[in-house]
Enzyme design. Structure first.
Site, PDB file in Angstrom:
ATOM      1  N   SER A 196      51.047  21.222 -37.774  1.00 59.35           N
ATOM      2  CA  SER A 196      52.121  21.502 -36.798  1.00 59.35           C
ATOM      3  C   SER A 196      51.549  22.151 -35.531  1.00 59.35           C
ATOM      4  O   SER A 196      51.972  21.837 -34.415  1.00 59.35           O
ATOM      5  CB  SER A 196      53.158  22.448 -37.403  1.00 59.35           C
ATOM      6  OG  SER A 196      53.924  21.774 -38.357  1.00 59.35           O
ATOM      7  N   SER A 224      66.016  21.726 -37.168  1.00 56.57           N
ATOM      8  CA  SER A 224      64.826  20.864 -37.074  1.00 56.57           C
ATOM      9  C   SER A 224      63.917  21.378 -35.972  1.00 56.57           C
ATOM     10  O   SER A 224      64.316  21.463 -34.806  1.00 56.57           O
ATOM     11  CB  SER A 224      65.225  19.418 -36.771  1.00 56.57           C
ATOM     12  OG  SER A 224      64.091  18.708 -36.291  1.00 56.57           O
ATOM     13  N   ASP A 261      58.410  21.777 -46.417  1.00 55.35           N
ATOM     14  CA  ASP A 261      57.285  20.893 -46.753  1.00 55.35           C
ATOM     15  C   ASP A 261      56.599  21.302 -48.056  1.00 55.35           C
ATOM     16  O   ASP A 261      55.766  20.551 -48.577  1.00 55.35           O
ATOM     17  CB  ASP A 261      56.259  20.888 -45.610  1.00 55.35           C
ATOM     18  CG  ASP A 261      56.811  20.200 -44.364  1.00 55.35           C
ATOM     19  OD1 ASP A 261      57.810  19.460 -44.472  1.00 55.35           O
ATOM     20  OD2 ASP A 261      56.247  20.420 -43.274  1.00 55.35           O
ATOM     21  N   LYS A 292      62.441  12.636 -45.407  1.00 51.77           N
ATOM     22  CA  LYS A 292      61.061  12.941 -45.010  1.00 51.77           C
ATOM     23  C   LYS A 292      60.226  11.661 -45.192  1.00 51.77           C
ATOM     24  O   LYS A 292      60.776  10.574 -45.226  1.00 51.77           O
ATOM     25  CB  LYS A 292      60.534  14.116 -45.846  1.00 51.77           C
ATOM     26  CG  LYS A 292      61.231  15.444 -45.534  1.00 51.77           C
ATOM     27  CD  LYS A 292      60.923  15.917 -44.132  1.00 51.77           C
ATOM     28  CE  LYS A 292      61.636  17.211 -43.800  1.00 51.77           C
ATOM     29  NZ  LYS A 292      61.487  17.577 -42.383  1.00 51.77           N
TER      30      LYS A 292
HETATM   31  C1  S3P Z   1      57.597  19.881 -38.430  1.00 53.89           C
HETATM   32  C2  S3P Z   1      58.883  20.231 -38.714  1.00 53.89           C
HETATM   33  C3  S3P Z   1      59.540  19.957 -40.004  1.00 53.89           C
HETATM   34  C4  S3P Z   1      58.564  19.503 -41.066  1.00 53.89           C
HETATM   35  C5  S3P Z   1      57.549  18.544 -40.548  1.00 53.89           C
HETATM   36  C6  S3P Z   1      56.763  19.150 -39.394  1.00 53.89           C
HETATM   37  C7  S3P Z   1      57.037  20.277 -37.122  1.00 53.89           C
HETATM   38  O1  S3P Z   1      60.542  18.981 -39.808  1.00 53.89           O
HETATM   39  O2  S3P Z   1      59.215  18.986 -42.192  1.00 53.89           O
HETATM   40  O3  S3P Z   1      56.641  18.190 -41.591  1.00 53.89           O
HETATM   41  O4  S3P Z   1      55.805  20.286 -36.944  1.00 53.89           O
HETATM   42  O5  S3P Z   1      57.833  20.614 -36.234  1.00 53.89           O
HETATM   43  P1  S3P Z   1      61.917  19.334 -39.031  1.00 53.89           P
HETATM   44  O6  S3P Z   1      61.807  18.824 -37.643  1.00 53.89           O
HETATM   45  O7  S3P Z   1      62.961  18.634 -39.809  1.00 53.89           O
HETATM   46  O8  S3P Z   1      62.072  20.832 -39.006  1.00 53.89           O
END
Ligand code: S3P
Length: 433
Positions: free
Chosen positions: A27, A169, A318, A345
């Site tokens: 991330s 999100s 996750d 996902k």
């Molecule tokens: C992420 C946010 C999460 C996560 C994804 C990575 C990110 O999803 O599940 O693997 O790097 O911003 P969401 O956008 O649903 O929060």
């Protein structure tokens, strides 16, 4: 594109031991590369993520005209501001990476050209209206294909909005904020629970002020990103660490130490849940800003099932697959609700976990928005499927380590989407490396 074809066989292991330093958090690596490409100047990122998803982000940025140089573990990005991005002239292939697609959508919403964001078969099944909708409200043309990629964006002048997300999100929050940087006025995004807050923490590193009030984040349009004077080191991936830590907790005579790992609280709720389950975990924080970083040690533990509070779900979303493995090895009932997001996902993770863990002998009940796992049943090796999902593959691999007999995981190679070193580390930790 990542091939998820190859199968992997997992042998039962007597223990899991080792000391690990992991490649940069996925991330963080996505965001740092993206912000560096939007900044003026050259940014050096040490320990950049080795994940295939991060490579997808770099490839898209390069296609958009940013200078990207990779040397060993470091990446240098030469940015020329939002205005420096150019029409890629072809579809942008985001591979398996939802973060790449959704966050880039926010950037492209304000650029004066047409772009097409697409990806592999798994990504093309995932919802993108959640990001297209706010971008349309801001004035961009954004059209999905029945709610899924390809997402076609015709960018242009944007207006600032206040956007209240119904589902938390971090990707959508980031997209709206990046569009907001190109809009006139103040853009605010709020969410029902706090999702990972890396964008809020890292934009100021690039000189952009961000205002946080409770669950709302705001910024003003027109702010210019500039490359930080110092090189940045990306701490190890928190989500990857979870697989190694749980392997140590559930196998006998085991101890794992993960150093230099990201410890942001919006990512580490899995540690809190594991502790509540009785896990022997030591956490030592060595840095706090801009992101908390430190060392985590896990030792063999007798675990018990718990009920996960739904408000924690965004901070461990996750890690649910690997928590489910810990739950299958715990005594008593583990209950998770409020996690319907897992159905959209990289795979339908609730269904994939219920299928895979049940085949291994666990007792798993699938709820519309969660799982109930009766722990303590002995696991036995079986043929299971990764469902083109890196975290399902790795979770089933850890479960396979504590099963009797061999576990064969169909399509297990897709672990490289987030953690290319995973099977090597598994071999190392079980003394077979
Ligand atoms: C992420 C946010 C999460 C996560 C994804 C990575 C990110 O999803 O599940 O693997 O790097 O911003 P969401 O956008 O649903 O929060």
């Amino acid at each position: 594109m990542v091939s998820c074809a190859a199968d992997v066989e997992i042998q039962p292991a007597p223990s899991f031991r080792g000391r690990f330093r992991l490649s940069g958090d996925k991330s963080l690596s996505h965001r740092l590369a993206l912000f560096a490409a939007l900044a003026h100047g050259r940014t050096r990122l040490d320990n950049f993520g080795t994940s295939a998803d991060n490579a997808s982000t770099l490839a898209c940025l390069q296609a958009l005209g940013a200078g990207v140089h990779r040397e060993g573990g470091a990446v240098e990005v030469e940015g020329r501001g939002f205005e420096g991005l150019r029409d890629p002239g072809a579809d942008l292939d985001c591979g398996n990476s939802g973060s790449t697609l959704r966050m880039l959508a926010g950037v492209l919403a304000g650029r004066p050209f047409r772009s097409v964001l697409t990806g592999d078969a798994s990504l093309r099944r995932r919802p993108v209206e959640r990001v297209a909708l706010p971008l349309r409200l801001m004035g961009a043309r954004a059209e999905s294909t029945d709610g899924r990629p390809p997402l076609v964006i015709e960018g242009g002048p944007l207006r600032a909005i206040r956007y209240d997300q119904k589902i938390a999100s971090a990707q959508v929050k980031t997209a709206v904020l990046l569009a907001g940087l190109q809009a006139e006025g103040r853009t605010t995004v709020s969410e029902p629970e706090l999702s990972r807050d890396h964008t809020e923490r890292l934009l100021p590193v690039f000189g952009v002020p961000v205002l946080r009030e409770g669950l709302a984040v705001s910024l003003d349009g027109g702010a210019r990103l500039r490359a930080p004077a110092e090189r940045l080191e990306v701490p190890g991936d928190a989500s990857s660490a979870a697989f190694l830590l749980v392997a140590a907790l559930v196998l006998p005579d085991s101890e794992v130490r993960v150093e230099n790992v990201l410890l942001n609280a919006t990512r580490t709720a899995f540690l809190d849940v594991l502790r509540e389950m009785g896990a022997a975990l030591d956490v030592e924080v060595t840095q706090n800003e801009p992101e908390p970083v430190g060392t985590v040690t896990a030792r063999t533990s007798a675990l018990r099932g718990v009920t996960v509070r739904p408000e924690l779900v965004p901070s461990l979303i996750d890690e649910v697959p690997i928590l489910a493995v810990a739950a299958a090895r715990a005594e008593g009932t583990f209950r998770l609700t409020g996690a319907a997001e897992l159905r959209v996902k990289e795979s339908d993770r609730l269904a994939a976990l219920a299928e895979g863990l049940s085949r291994l002998g666990a007792s798993v009940e699938e709820l519309p928005d969660g799982l109930v796992i009766q722990g303590g049943r002995p696991l036995r090796g079986a043929e299971v499927r990764a469902h083109d999902d890196h975290r399902i593959a790795m979770s089933l691999a850890v479960a396979g380590l504590c099963a009797s007999g061999v576990t064969r995981i169909e399509g297990a190679e897709c672990a490289s989407v987030s953690f290319p070193e995973f099977y090597g580390y598994l071999a190392q930790g079980t003394g077979r490396g």
